[in-house]
Design a protein around this motif. Structure first.
Motif, PDB file in Angstrom:
ATOM      1  N   UNK A 148     -19.047  18.320  81.949  1.00 38.69           N
ATOM      2  CA  UNK A 148     -18.202  17.843  80.847  1.00 38.69           C
ATOM      3  C   UNK A 148     -18.834  18.176  79.502  1.00 38.69           C
ATOM      4  N   UNK A 149     -20.123  17.980  79.373  1.00 35.36           N
ATOM      5  CA  UNK A 149     -20.784  18.302  78.109  1.00 35.36           C
ATOM      6  C   UNK A 149     -20.731  19.800  77.825  1.00 35.36           C
ATOM      7  N   UNK A 150     -21.000  20.604  78.848  1.00 33.48           N
ATOM      8  CA  UNK A 150     -21.034  22.056  78.629  1.00 33.48           C
ATOM      9  C   UNK A 150     -19.651  22.581  78.245  1.00 33.48           C
ATOM     10  N   UNK A 151     -18.616  22.069  78.869  1.00 31.74           N
ATOM     11  CA  UNK A 151     -17.269  22.565  78.623  1.00 31.74           C
ATOM     12  C   UNK A 151     -16.633  21.992  77.356  1.00 31.74           C
ATOM     13  N   UNK A 152     -16.924  20.726  77.055  1.00 35.45           N
ATOM     14  CA  UNK A 152     -16.113  20.025  76.069  1.00 35.45           C
ATOM     15  C   UNK A 152     -16.833  19.561  74.811  1.00 35.45           C
ATOM     16  N   UNK A 153     -18.141  19.357  74.870  1.00 36.87           N
ATOM     17  CA  UNK A 153     -18.806  18.854  73.667  1.00 36.87           C
ATOM     18  C   UNK A 153     -18.881  19.958  72.612  1.00 36.87           C
ATOM     19  N   UNK A 177      -9.122  21.648  66.040  1.00 39.48           N
ATOM     20  CA  UNK A 177      -9.246  22.746  67.002  1.00 39.48           C
ATOM     21  C   UNK A 177     -10.085  22.261  68.173  1.00 39.48           C
ATOM     22  N   UNK A 178      -9.723  22.685  69.381  1.00 44.00           N
ATOM     23  CA  UNK A 178     -10.457  22.309  70.595  1.00 44.00           C
ATOM     24  C   UNK A 178     -10.882  23.567  71.322  1.00 44.00           C
ATOM     25  N   UNK A 179     -12.187  23.654  71.678  1.00 41.14           N
ATOM     26  CA  UNK A 179     -12.661  24.843  72.381  1.00 41.14           C
ATOM     27  C   UNK A 179     -11.973  24.976  73.727  1.00 41.14           C
ATOM     28  N   UNK A 180     -11.731  26.232  74.083  1.00 43.85           N
ATOM     29  CA  UNK A 180     -11.162  26.510  75.390  1.00 43.85           C
ATOM     30  C   UNK A 180      -9.653  26.493  75.441  1.00 43.85           C
ATOM     31  N   UNK A 181      -8.999  26.120  74.344  1.00 46.10           N
ATOM     32  CA  UNK A 181      -7.542  26.065  74.373  1.00 46.10           C
ATOM     33  C   UNK A 181      -6.905  27.405  74.033  1.00 46.10           C
ATOM     34  N   UNK A 182      -7.625  28.242  73.288  1.00 47.25           N
ATOM     35  CA  UNK A 182      -7.045  29.495  72.836  1.00 47.25           C
ATOM     36  C   UNK A 182      -6.042  29.322  71.716  1.00 47.25           C
ATOM     37  N   UNK A 183      -5.953  28.119  71.170  1.00 51.70           N
ATOM     38  CA  UNK A 183      -4.983  27.841  70.112  1.00 51.70           C
ATOM     39  C   UNK A 183      -5.643  27.901  68.747  1.00 51.70           C
ATOM     40  N   UNK A 242     -12.617  10.690  70.325  1.00 54.07           N
ATOM     41  CA  UNK A 242     -13.362  10.764  71.586  1.00 54.07           C
ATOM     42  C   UNK A 242     -12.477  11.236  72.745  1.00 54.07           C
ATOM     43  N   UNK A 243     -13.035  12.123  73.572  1.00 51.43           N
ATOM     44  CA  UNK A 243     -12.385  12.563  74.809  1.00 51.43           C
ATOM     45  C   UNK A 243     -12.947  11.733  75.952  1.00 51.43           C
ATOM     46  N   UNK A 244     -12.090  10.955  76.620  1.00 52.63           N
ATOM     47  CA  UNK A 244     -12.538  10.093  77.712  1.00 52.63           C
ATOM     48  C   UNK A 244     -12.632  10.899  78.999  1.00 52.63           C
ATOM     49  N   UNK A 254     -17.562   9.304  77.039  1.00 51.91           N
ATOM     50  CA  UNK A 254     -16.697   9.752  75.954  1.00 51.91           C
ATOM     51  C   UNK A 254     -17.488  10.722  75.097  1.00 51.91           C
ATOM     52  N   UNK A 255     -16.862  11.833  74.741  1.00 53.71           N
ATOM     53  CA  UNK A 255     -17.579  12.817  73.922  1.00 53.71           C
ATOM     54  C   UNK A 255     -16.660  13.441  72.880  1.00 53.71           C
ATOM     55  N   UNK A 256     -17.280  13.961  71.851  1.00 51.07           N
ATOM     56  CA  UNK A 256     -16.550  14.554  70.728  1.00 51.07           C
ATOM     57  C   UNK A 256     -16.191  15.997  71.078  1.00 51.07           C
ATOM     58  N   UNK A 257     -14.898  16.267  71.215  1.00 50.08           N
ATOM     59  CA  UNK A 257     -14.486  17.611  71.616  1.00 50.08           C
ATOM     60  C   UNK A 257     -13.602  18.307  70.597  1.00 50.08           C
ATOM     61  N   UNK A 258     -13.071  17.574  69.613  1.00 52.68           N
ATOM     62  CA  UNK A 258     -12.205  18.185  68.614  1.00 52.68           C
ATOM     63  C   UNK A 258     -12.989  18.475  67.341  1.00 52.68           C
ATOM     64  N   UNK A 259     -12.783  19.659  66.795  1.00 56.56           N
ATOM     65  CA  UNK A 259     -13.403  20.014  65.525  1.00 56.56           C
ATOM     66  C   UNK A 259     -12.383  19.833  64.410  1.00 56.56           C
TER      67      UNK A 259
END
Length: 448
Positions: free
Chosen positions: A115-120, A313-319, A377-379, A389-394
């Motif tokens: 989860x940390x590697x993918x989303x933080x 913006x969220x990593x991994x979304x391509x948006x 926070x992303x649960x 819970x971790x911070x995933x949105x920039x």
């Protein structure tokens, strides 16, 4: 946007099926009866069922969707107006998601790291990086370790992140535990005093209402305070971006409607009191954050034209970054000079509102630097039920500037909660800001 659940309690047939999120690590199974959420990454699993939500974000569920052209993807939202999250339709549930969930310490640690590697989103801003933390955690893992040892190992991974949006929550050996860093300097200092934060907040509110005298007003369960200083400067303090009602059904449409109604009622009354004044102080120096829609609705009371308040913006979304447009409120507005007060207590939704305010040329930020923790926070429940819970949105300013970790530095530096006088010093600062307001009746309230 359409509601996932219809008035009869069943789901909309158009949204039934299997969906995989872009960038959030979720697979949704939607049948006639409802929505089942599975955590997907290196492994795929369902956390233990029948557990009470451990946080507001843990309790939130998607309620709205909008099909995208072609029918193979859709946008999902928790509440209307939130950041768009794109899900892709799958032909079937991935095989790995049907396997029994491994709840051993090793599996929990693997999911935690994944989860940390993918989303933080902020290892670059909050060192050391992921690789060093991962190596240290793996070195602590051992056969037969118990829950307390596993908890300590995961907690050590998070040490020094200085991110109040990233936390680990649950109960270990019958005791409630919480790992959370990044509270700034003021709050830990206040917490060490007799009575801690409750006594401090009570004294601040008592002082504020006394200084405002007969003009003092409160609303939203005491979370909104306003009045007039010296007959010429409006003062508005908002402690949180939500929680203005007694409702407990967080993130439901009914909750959202009630919260917005309570907020707008208070702001209409405040703006009416501010009509014709020289300027307004918006005090966010003790704002602890909350719902993003309130964080956008507050600066809308001081806008003349539409603006982009910030992007997400969220990593991994391509948006591309999602622009949060703020329209001038249809309620009463103030069109004169505005001074926004901040401190290192100002965090999350309080920082989003400050960032949006800063796009308004009539606004001046005064005080000390904000906390620097913007992300919602992303649960991510772990296989054993512990909640990460971790911070995933920039979040960024319209020009792309990111203030995570650094915080928003005011244009005018002013101590708000001095160590030697954390209560009296606050109103001293308010009076200094009031003295900055030009003596010209430039402000007015614009009718609905």
């Amino acid at each position: 946007m359409q509601s996932i659940v219809r008035s009869d309690g069943s789901t909309d047939p158009a949204v039934r099926g299997i969906w995989r999120s872009r960038g959030y690590g979720w697979v949704l199974e939607i049948d006639e009866a409802g929505v089942t959420r599975t955590q997907e990454g290196t492994t795929c699993y369902r956390p233990p069922a029948a557990r009470d939500a451990q946080s507001e974000m843990d309790s939130a569920r998607y309620r709205y969707f909008r099909p995208l052209p072609g029918g193979k993807a859709a946008i999902f939202q928790l509440l209307e107006g939130d950041t768009n999250v794109v899900f892709d339709r799958l032909p079937a549930l991935p095989a790995a998601c049907s396997a029994p969930t491994d709840r051993t310490p090793g599996a929990v640690a693997t999911a935690f790291l994944d989860h940390f590697e993918r989303h933080y989103a902020f290892f670059d801003r909050r060192p050391p990086g992921f690789a060093a933390r991962r190596a240290a955690l793996r070195a602590k893992m051992q056969p037969g370790m118990d829950d307390a040892q596993l908890w300590d190992a995961l907690a050590a991974f998070m040490e020094g992140l200085s991110d109040s949006h990233t936390k680990l929550l649950d109960e270990v050996d019958g005791q409630r535990r919480r790992v959370q860093d990044g509270q700034g300097e003021t709050l830990p200092r206040i917490g060490a005093l007799d009575g801690g934060e409750p006594a401090w907040l009570g004294a601040l509110i008592e002082q504020t209402t006394a200084k405002l005298g007969e003009s003092a007003r409160t609303a939203g369960g005491g979370r909104i305070v306003w009045g007039v200083i010296d007959g010429r400067v409006g003062y508005l303090q908002v402690f949180v971006m939500g929680g203005f009602t007694e409702r407990s059904d967080f993130a439901t449409p009914q909750w959202a409607e009630a919260e917005m109604a309570a907020f707008h009622d208070a702001l209409d009354r405040a703006m009416a009191d501010f009509a014709g004044l020289d300027g307004v102080i918006v005090d966010l120096s003790n704002n602890r954050g909350g719902w993003d829609q309130i964080a956008k609705a507050l600066p809308a009371r001081f806008l003349d034209t539409a603006q982009t308040g910030f992007t997400t913006r969220v990593r991994g979304t391509g948006l591309a970054p999602f622009p949060h447009t703020i329209m001038p409120s249809s309620g009463l507005r103030f069109s004169g000079p505005v001074y926004v007060m901040t401190s290192d207590v100002t965090v999350s939704g309080g920082e989003l509102a400050t960032l949006a305010f800063r796009q308004n040329p009539r606004v001046t930020q005064v005080g000390t630097r904000t906390r620097g923790a913007f992300s919602t926070p992303l649960a991510k429940p772990l296989p054993n039920g512990w909640l990460l819970e971790l911070a995933n949105e920039t979040f960024a300013a319209p020009d792309g500037a990111v203030y995570e970790e650094t915080g928003l530095t005011p244009q005018i530096e002013l101590e708000i909660y001095p160590e030697e006088a954390p209560v009296a010093g606050h109103w001293d600062a308010v009076e200094k800001v009031a003295a900055m307001v030009p003596r010209a009746r430039a402000g007015s309230a614009q009718p609905r």
